[in-house]
Design an enzyme around this catalytic site. Structure first.
Site, PDB file in Angstrom:
ATOM      1  N   PRO A  24       0.874  -1.177   0.000  1.00  0.00           N
ATOM      2  CA  PRO A  24       0.000   0.000   0.000  1.00  0.00           C
ATOM      3  C   PRO A  24       0.910   1.226   0.000  1.00  0.00           C
ATOM      4  O   PRO A  24       1.827   1.304   0.821  1.00  0.00           O
ATOM      5  CB  PRO A  24      -0.767  -0.111   1.325  1.00  0.00           C
ATOM      6  CG  PRO A  24      -0.136  -1.220   2.099  1.00  0.00           C
ATOM      7  CD  PRO A  24       0.914  -1.869   1.283  1.00  0.00           C
ATOM      8  N   LEU A  25       0.690   2.152  -0.917  1.00  0.00           N
ATOM      9  CA  LEU A  25       1.528   3.362  -0.983  1.00  0.00           C
ATOM     10  C   LEU A  25       0.606   4.571  -1.112  1.00  0.00           C
ATOM     11  O   LEU A  25      -0.016   4.773  -2.174  1.00  0.00           O
ATOM     12  CB  LEU A  25       2.475   3.304  -2.189  1.00  0.00           C
ATOM     13  CG  LEU A  25       3.563   2.212  -2.184  1.00  0.00           C
ATOM     14  CD1 LEU A  25       4.244   2.138  -3.536  1.00  0.00           C
ATOM     15  CD2 LEU A  25       4.601   2.471  -1.093  1.00  0.00           C
ATOM     16  N   GLN A  78      -6.402  -1.551   2.417  1.00  0.00           N
ATOM     17  CA  GLN A  78      -5.776  -1.270   3.714  1.00  0.00           C
ATOM     18  C   GLN A  78      -6.492  -0.137   4.438  1.00  0.00           C
ATOM     19  O   GLN A  78      -6.739   0.921   3.865  1.00  0.00           O
ATOM     20  CB  GLN A  78      -4.295  -0.913   3.562  1.00  0.00           C
ATOM     21  CG  GLN A  78      -3.637  -0.947   4.942  1.00  0.00           C
ATOM     22  CD  GLN A  78      -2.260  -0.339   4.986  1.00  0.00           C
ATOM     23  OE1 GLN A  78      -2.079   0.817   4.620  1.00  0.00           O
ATOM     24  NE2 GLN A  78      -1.292  -1.103   5.450  1.00  0.00           N
ATOM     25  N   CYS A 108       2.292   2.454  10.116  1.00  0.00           N
ATOM     26  CA  CYS A 108       2.585   3.782   9.555  1.00  0.00           C
ATOM     27  C   CYS A 108       3.243   4.684  10.607  1.00  0.00           C
ATOM     28  O   CYS A 108       2.688   4.900  11.681  1.00  0.00           O
ATOM     29  CB  CYS A 108       1.304   4.422   9.035  1.00  0.00           C
ATOM     30  SG  CYS A 108       1.617   6.048   8.328  1.00  0.00           S
ATOM     31  N   LYS A 147      -0.305  -5.244   8.593  1.00  0.00           N
ATOM     32  CA  LYS A 147       1.029  -4.817   8.135  1.00  0.00           C
ATOM     33  C   LYS A 147       1.636  -3.995   9.260  1.00  0.00           C
ATOM     34  O   LYS A 147       1.020  -3.053   9.754  1.00  0.00           O
ATOM     35  CB  LYS A 147       0.904  -3.999   6.850  1.00  0.00           C
ATOM     36  CG  LYS A 147       2.245  -3.525   6.314  1.00  0.00           C
ATOM     37  CD  LYS A 147       2.080  -2.993   4.890  1.00  0.00           C
ATOM     38  CE  LYS A 147       3.380  -2.458   4.343  1.00  0.00           C
ATOM     39  NZ  LYS A 147       3.724  -1.126   4.873  1.00  0.00           N
ATOM     40  N   GLY A 209      10.678  -4.385   2.811  1.00  0.00           N
ATOM     41  CA  GLY A 209      11.750  -3.434   3.100  1.00  0.00           C
ATOM     42  C   GLY A 209      12.967  -3.674   2.241  1.00  0.00           C
ATOM     43  O   GLY A 209      13.583  -4.741   2.293  1.00  0.00           O
ATOM     44  N   ASP A 210      13.282  -2.672   1.382  1.00  0.00           N
ATOM     45  CA  ASP A 210      14.522  -2.667   0.587  1.00  0.00           C
ATOM     46  C   ASP A 210      14.596  -3.758  -0.479  1.00  0.00           C
ATOM     47  O   ASP A 210      15.692  -4.169  -0.857  1.00  0.00           O
ATOM     48  CB  ASP A 210      15.758  -2.775   1.499  1.00  0.00           C
ATOM     49  CG  ASP A 210      15.831  -1.649   2.511  1.00  0.00           C
ATOM     50  OD1 ASP A 210      15.113  -0.646   2.338  1.00  0.00           O
ATOM     51  OD2 ASP A 210      16.601  -1.773   3.485  1.00  0.00           O
ATOM     52  N   ARG A 233       8.940   1.067  -2.477  1.00  0.00           N
ATOM     53  CA  ARG A 233       9.581   2.117  -3.275  1.00  0.00           C
ATOM     54  C   ARG A 233      10.135   1.624  -4.603  1.00  0.00           C
ATOM     55  O   ARG A 233      10.276   2.398  -5.549  1.00  0.00           O
ATOM     56  CB  ARG A 233      10.681   2.791  -2.434  1.00  0.00           C
ATOM     57  CG  ARG A 233      10.107   3.654  -1.307  1.00  0.00           C
ATOM     58  CD  ARG A 233      11.155   3.972  -0.271  1.00  0.00           C
ATOM     59  NE  ARG A 233      11.603   2.762   0.406  1.00  0.00           N
ATOM     60  CZ  ARG A 233      12.623   2.711   1.253  1.00  0.00           C
ATOM     61  NH1 ARG A 233      13.297   3.802   1.510  1.00  0.00           N
ATOM     62  NH2 ARG A 233      12.964   1.570   1.832  1.00  0.00           N
TER      63      ARG A 233
END
Ligand SMILES: Cc1cc2nc3c(=O)[nH]c(=O)nc-3n(C[C@H](O)[C@H](O)[C@H](O)COP(=O)(O)O)c2cc1C
Length: 339
Positions: A24-25, A78, A108, A147, A209-210, A233
């Site tokens: 989710p972004l 979400q 968040c 999450k 993550g990453d 990202r």
């Protein structure tokens, strides 16, 4: 290792045929962007942006989940909020709108949300987190997932105990971003710790993550043994990356990344859809995506600067079409020189 992820809800089990999911972004994973990502990732679970429970109830949040059932492939909704009843009511609305599953945001770090007790603040207020989860699980038949992050301040806060409690209270799957709330996006995601958590829990664990490319995905799966991976990202400016990683994990050959011309055409296509759906506001959203996509090719910086300064969609499209013409001309010259 299974090639599908089984997520068990109260009413039925959802099967996800890809290990790679879209995070989710907020401000990014709207319907139009999801459609773009879907081109390369037909099997992946894609998430909406986080949606506030009140906004879903009052109506304006509904825009974000309208006609989910018409979208191809599974879409998770979400929700963020710290009021159990509000979250469960809005989860029901999302379920009725066609959500494949409901995810509760417990990670968040944004102050506006955490200071009000939502998002990562639920890592501190564990009783409330459990209450929210139980209420939502009771209200809907689709699976309810969470999450979260590795902790609020530090990583040594009995996060394992918290996650086991979530599992016992109905969480059907947990995604873990390998950082604490305090870390925000600094440092490196702790895949080893995600791996230790994975060993303790029975429900699917998704590492986050990453992870930006197939090699990261391979390393992360090796270190965590996670059931799936979530990409955040890495998708910005590369909507095909989910599909590329999925291909690599499934050991399929022949994934075709878009070339420069195709990337530029993608910008035009995305812009058209945004304008059609959102009018002038679509242009503002398009600029953000342009600045991520228009990179890493000869002349990209100059073109990007011109594109993001433009306030006219037709001008943007013309600049892009001209660039494509120039690229084609340059290619012709190169191939003539090599004859
Ligand atoms: C622009 C942006 C918006 C985000 N919005 C959300 C969100 O709505 N809900 C959420 O749970 N996480 C959100 N995140 C966090 C990501 O989902 C993800 O957990 C984080 O970026 C780490 O993954 P990555 O290293 O692959 O980016 C956001 C991150 C970014 C960069």
């Amino acid at each position: 290792m299974s090639s599908v992820i089984e997520v068990k809800g109260k009413g039925f089990t959802r099967i996800i045929k890809s290990k790679v999911m879209l995070s989710p972004l907020a401000g990014v994973t709207d319907k139009i962007f999801r459609k773009l990502v879907r081109k390369w990732a037909p099997d992946s679970l894609l998430f909406t942006e986080m949606i506030n429970a009140s906004s879903l109830k009052k109506g304006y949040g509904i825009q974000k989940i309208k006609k989910l059932e018409l979208e191809e492939g599974p879409i998770g909704v979400q929700i963020f909020d710290n009021r159990p009843f509000a979250v469960s009511e809005s989860a029901k609305i999302a379920e009725d709108s066609g959500a494949f599953l409901i995810d509760i945001n417990m990670g968040c770090p944004v102050k506006k949300i955490a200071n009000k007790g939502g998002g990562s603040a639920l890592i501190k207020d564990r009783l409330l987190a459990i209450e929210i989860l139980k209420r939502v699980s009771k209200a809907v038949k689709v699976p309810v997932t969470v999450k979260t992050r590795l902790g609020w301040e530090n990583k040594d806060e009995n996060i394992e105990e918290f996650l086991l409690n979530l599992q016992d209270s109905g969480a059907a799957m947990i995604t873990i971003h390998g950082r604490t709330r305090k870390e925000g996006f600094t440092g490196v995601a702790d895949w080893e710790m995600i791996g230790r958590i994975k060993e303790l829990l029975d429900i699917p664990i998704i590492a986050n993550g990453d992870i930006k490319n197939p090699e990261d995905a391979h390393q992360c799966l090796k270190k965590t043994n996670a059931d799936g991976l979530m990409i955040g990202r890495g998708i910005l400016g590369s909507p095909w990356i989910l599909g590329e990683i999925d291909h690599a994990i499934k050991k399929l050959k022949g994934f075709k990344k878009p070339n420069i011309e195709e990337k530029l055409l993608l910008i035009n296509e995305h812009l058209d859809e945004l304008i059609k759906e959102k009018g002038n506001h679509g242009l503002l959203i398009a600029r953000k995506h342009i600045s991520w996509t228009c990179k890493n090719f000869p002349g990209a910086t100059k073109l990007r600067n011109n594109l993001v300064r433009s306030i006219d969609a037709e001008e943007i499209k013309e600049l892009i079409n001209n660039k494509i013409k120039t690229l084609k001309k340059d290619q012709k010259i190169i191939s003539l020189k090599t004859i």
